[in-house]
Design an enzyme around this catalytic site. Structure first.
Site, PDB file in Angstrom:
ATOM      1  N   TYR A 269      -2.487 -10.512   4.151  1.00 43.43           N
ATOM      2  CA  TYR A 269      -2.544  -9.088   4.487  1.00 43.43           C
ATOM      3  C   TYR A 269      -4.010  -8.729   4.706  1.00 43.43           C
ATOM      4  O   TYR A 269      -4.819  -8.784   3.781  1.00 43.43           O
ATOM      5  CB  TYR A 269      -1.930  -8.264   3.364  1.00 43.43           C
ATOM      6  CG  TYR A 269      -1.889  -6.769   3.576  1.00 43.43           C
ATOM      7  CD1 TYR A 269      -2.118  -6.183   4.816  1.00 43.43           C
ATOM      8  CD2 TYR A 269      -1.608  -5.925   2.511  1.00 43.43           C
ATOM      9  CE1 TYR A 269      -2.075  -4.811   4.990  1.00 43.43           C
ATOM     10  CE2 TYR A 269      -1.552  -4.542   2.668  1.00 43.43           C
ATOM     11  CZ  TYR A 269      -1.788  -4.001   3.904  1.00 43.43           C
ATOM     12  OH  TYR A 269      -1.747  -2.631   4.064  1.00 43.43           O
TER      13      TYR A 269
ATOM     14  N   ARG B 242      -9.086  -0.641   3.996  1.00 44.02           N
ATOM     15  CA  ARG B 242      -8.757  -0.463   2.583  1.00 44.02           C
ATOM     16  C   ARG B 242      -9.583  -1.364   1.675  1.00 44.02           C
ATOM     17  O   ARG B 242      -9.939  -0.987   0.568  1.00 44.02           O
ATOM     18  CB  ARG B 242      -7.273  -0.778   2.352  1.00 44.02           C
ATOM     19  CG  ARG B 242      -6.311   0.205   2.974  1.00 44.02           C
ATOM     20  CD  ARG B 242      -6.010   1.326   2.008  1.00 44.02           C
ATOM     21  NE  ARG B 242      -4.983   2.204   2.541  1.00 44.02           N
ATOM     22  CZ  ARG B 242      -4.440   3.212   1.865  1.00 44.02           C
ATOM     23  NH1 ARG B 242      -4.805   3.452   0.619  1.00 44.02           N
ATOM     24  NH2 ARG B 242      -3.526   3.971   2.413  1.00 44.02           N
TER      25      ARG B 242
ATOM     26  N   ILE C 142       5.326  -4.824   9.855  1.00 43.64           N
ATOM     27  CA  ILE C 142       5.522  -4.326   8.493  1.00 43.64           C
ATOM     28  C   ILE C 142       5.144  -2.867   8.561  1.00 43.64           C
ATOM     29  O   ILE C 142       3.967  -2.520   8.693  1.00 43.64           O
ATOM     30  CB  ILE C 142       4.706  -5.139   7.479  1.00 43.64           C
ATOM     31  CG1 ILE C 142       5.245  -6.577   7.429  1.00 43.64           C
ATOM     32  CG2 ILE C 142       4.781  -4.495   6.090  1.00 43.64           C
ATOM     33  CD1 ILE C 142       4.489  -7.509   6.498  1.00 43.64           C
TER      34      ILE C 142
ATOM     35  N   TYR D 212     -13.056  -5.249  -2.712  1.00 44.00           N
ATOM     36  CA  TYR D 212     -14.261  -4.897  -3.462  1.00 44.00           C
ATOM     37  C   TYR D 212     -15.217  -6.067  -3.669  1.00 44.00           C
ATOM     38  O   TYR D 212     -16.422  -5.935  -3.488  1.00 44.00           O
ATOM     39  CB  TYR D 212     -13.912  -4.270  -4.823  1.00 44.00           C
ATOM     40  CG  TYR D 212     -15.131  -3.713  -5.544  1.00 44.00           C
ATOM     41  CD1 TYR D 212     -15.666  -2.487  -5.170  1.00 44.00           C
ATOM     42  CD2 TYR D 212     -15.754  -4.424  -6.574  1.00 44.00           C
ATOM     43  CE1 TYR D 212     -16.800  -1.984  -5.800  1.00 44.00           C
ATOM     44  CE2 TYR D 212     -16.881  -3.932  -7.206  1.00 44.00           C
ATOM     45  CZ  TYR D 212     -17.399  -2.706  -6.821  1.00 44.00           C
ATOM     46  OH  TYR D 212     -18.520  -2.217  -7.443  1.00 44.00           O
TER      47      TYR D 212
ATOM     48  N   THR E  89       0.831  -1.208   0.000  1.00 46.29           N
ATOM     49  CA  THR E  89       0.000   0.000   0.000  1.00 46.29           C
ATOM     50  C   THR E  89       0.860   1.250   0.000  1.00 46.29           C
ATOM     51  O   THR E  89       0.632   2.186  -0.782  1.00 46.29           O
ATOM     52  CB  THR E  89      -0.919   0.017   1.238  1.00 46.29           C
ATOM     53  OG1 THR E  89      -1.716  -1.169   1.243  1.00 46.29           O
ATOM     54  CG2 THR E  89      -1.824   1.228   1.224  1.00 46.29           C
ATOM     55  N   THR E  90       1.875   1.264   0.862  1.00 46.89           N
ATOM     56  CA  THR E  90       2.746   2.432   0.977  1.00 46.89           C
ATOM     57  C   THR E  90       3.553   2.655  -0.289  1.00 46.89           C
ATOM     58  O   THR E  90       3.991   3.769  -0.565  1.00 46.89           O
ATOM     59  CB  THR E  90       3.663   2.278   2.201  1.00 46.89           C
ATOM     60  OG1 THR E  90       2.862   1.963   3.348  1.00 46.89           O
ATOM     61  CG2 THR E  90       4.443   3.539   2.482  1.00 46.89           C
TER      62      THR E  90
ATOM     63  N   LYS F  72       0.062 -10.087   7.994  1.00 44.01           N
ATOM     64  CA  LYS F  72       0.175  -8.687   8.366  1.00 44.01           C
ATOM     65  C   LYS F  72      -1.217  -8.269   8.817  1.00 44.01           C
ATOM     66  O   LYS F  72      -2.144  -8.196   8.017  1.00 44.01           O
ATOM     67  CB  LYS F  72       0.640  -7.820   7.194  1.00 44.01           C
ATOM     68  CG  LYS F  72       0.670  -6.324   7.529  1.00 44.01           C
ATOM     69  CD  LYS F  72       1.034  -5.471   6.324  1.00 44.01           C
ATOM     70  CE  LYS F  72       0.989  -3.987   6.684  1.00 44.01           C
ATOM     71  NZ  LYS F  72       1.297  -3.121   5.518  1.00 44.01           N
TER      72      LYS F  72
END
Length: 293
Positions: free
Chosen positions: A135, A140, A205, A109, A46-47, A163
C-alpha cells in the site's frame, strides 16, 4: 495472480456515540457489500480509521467481517505499521482470524531506506502464508513506493500486488511496465481507476464503493470485459461525488455519506469528527444527483 478483480471496498468502521466499535452495524455493512456485488472487502484500512483502533479492536473488526462474509468474497485485513514487530503481530493475528490477504502500508514517519524497507516487508511476509498487497500512499505516510522499490519487493513470494495511491500516473505506468501479469495493480484513487486499468490493472480498492458498491464493481468489470463506453460513463459520472467525499480528510465525508445512505449515525473517533455543514450539503447534493438519495 490477482487476489480479486473488480472493486474492493475500503470499509468504514461504524462506531457508537461513545466511540466504541459498533460490531452489529459492521456485520450489516459487510453483508450489504456482499449483496451489492463488491468483489472484496478491506477491513481496517485508512477509511476504516485503523490508526485509532487498539489492537484488540483491530483484530476483532477483521474477524467480524471474515465471519459475516463467510468465504463469499475475499476479506483483506489492513495490518501495516511503522513498527515492524507490530506489523508482524497484526499480520499474524489477521491470518489467524481468517483474513484471505493483507494490505500492508509502507512504514510511515520513519522514512526507511529502500534496503530497510525491503527488510521490513520480508520480516512481515516471512511470518504469514497468505498474500500481501503493498500500500503506497505518500500523502499519508511521507514514503513513496518508487517503481524500482516495487520491482524489488515483488520478488518476495507472497507479495502479490499493490494499492497505488500516489496519484502519479507516470509512476503507475512505470510500475506496470516493471511487474508481470501475476502482480495485481489496484488503484487507490477513485478518480483514476480506468487509467490504471488501461495499463493492465486488476481493479480498485475504493472509498466511493462504501456508497456505490454495485456501480463501482460494474464499472471495473465493464472495462475488463470490453464495454469501455459504459465504464467511462460511470467513471466520469462519479467524479463530482468523488470530489465531494474527498472534500475533507478521508474518511470524514464518506462516513457521513454512509450515514446519509443508511439514515443512521456511524460516528467517529477523535481526532476525526463530524464534517462541516457545507460538506454535508455538498454530499447531499451530489448523492442526490448520482441517484443515491
Amino acid at each position: 495472480m490477482a487476489i480479486f478483480k473488480g472493486s474492493g471496498v475500503a470499509l468504514v468502521t461504524p462506531m457508537h456515540n461513545d466511540g466504541s466499535v459498533d460490531y452489529d452495524k459492521l456485520k450489516e455493512l459487510a453483508e450489504w457489500h456482499v449483496q451489492q456485488g463488491s468483489d472484496a472487502i478491506i477491513a481496517c484500512g485508512t477509511t476504516g480509521e485503523a490508526s485509532t483502533l487498539d489492537d484488540d479492536e483491530h483484530i476483532a473488526v477483521i474477524e467480524t467481517v471474515v465471519q459475516q462474509v463467510n468465504g463469499r468474497i475475499p476479506v483483506i485485513g489492513g495490518t501495516g505499521s511503522n513498527n515492524t514487530q507490530h506489523g508482524i503481530f497484526l499480520s499474524t493475528e489477521a491470518e489467524r482470524v481468517g483474513a484471505d490477504a493483507l494490505l500492508v502500508v509502507t512504514p510511515y514517519y520513519n522514512k526507511a531506506t529502500k534496503k530497510s524497507l525491503v527488510a521490513h516487508y520480508e520480516a512481515i511476509c516471512s511470518k504469514v502464508s497468505i498474500p500481501v498487497i503493498l500500500y503506497s500512499v505518500v500523502s499519508r505516510t511521507g514514503m513513496n513506493l518508487t517503481p524500482d522499490a516495487v520491482a524489488e519487493l515483488k520478488k518476495i513470494p507472497n507479495i502479490q500486488g499493490i494499492k497505488e495511491a500516489s496519484g502519479d500516473i507516470s509512476q503507475i505506468v512505470e510500475i506496470a511496465r516493471l511487474v508481470d501479469e501475476d502482480f495485481a495493480l489496484y488503484s487507490g484513487n477513485d478518480d483514476q481507476v480506468l487509467p490504471l486499468l488501461s495499463v493492465g490493472g486488476s481493479g480498485v480498492i475504493s472509498t466511493i464503493a462504501n456508497i456505490a458498491p454495485k456501480q463501482t464493481s460494474e464499472m471495473v468489470h465493464n472495462y475488463l470485459t470490453g464495454n469501455t463506453k459504459a465504464a467511462v460513463d460511470t467513471q466520469l459520472a462519479q467524479i463530482p461525488l468523488i470530489q465531494a467525499i474527498f472534500s475533507e480528510v478521508n474518511p470524514v465525508p464518506v462516513k457521513a455519506a454512509v450515514s446519509l445512505l443508511r439514515n443512521e449515525p456511524l460516528n467517529y473517533r477523535l481526532p476525526l469528527g463530524e464534517p462541516e455543514e457545507a460538506t454535508m450539503e455538498r454530499l447531499k447534493r451530489e448523492m442526490t444527483a448520482y441517484g443515491l438519495l
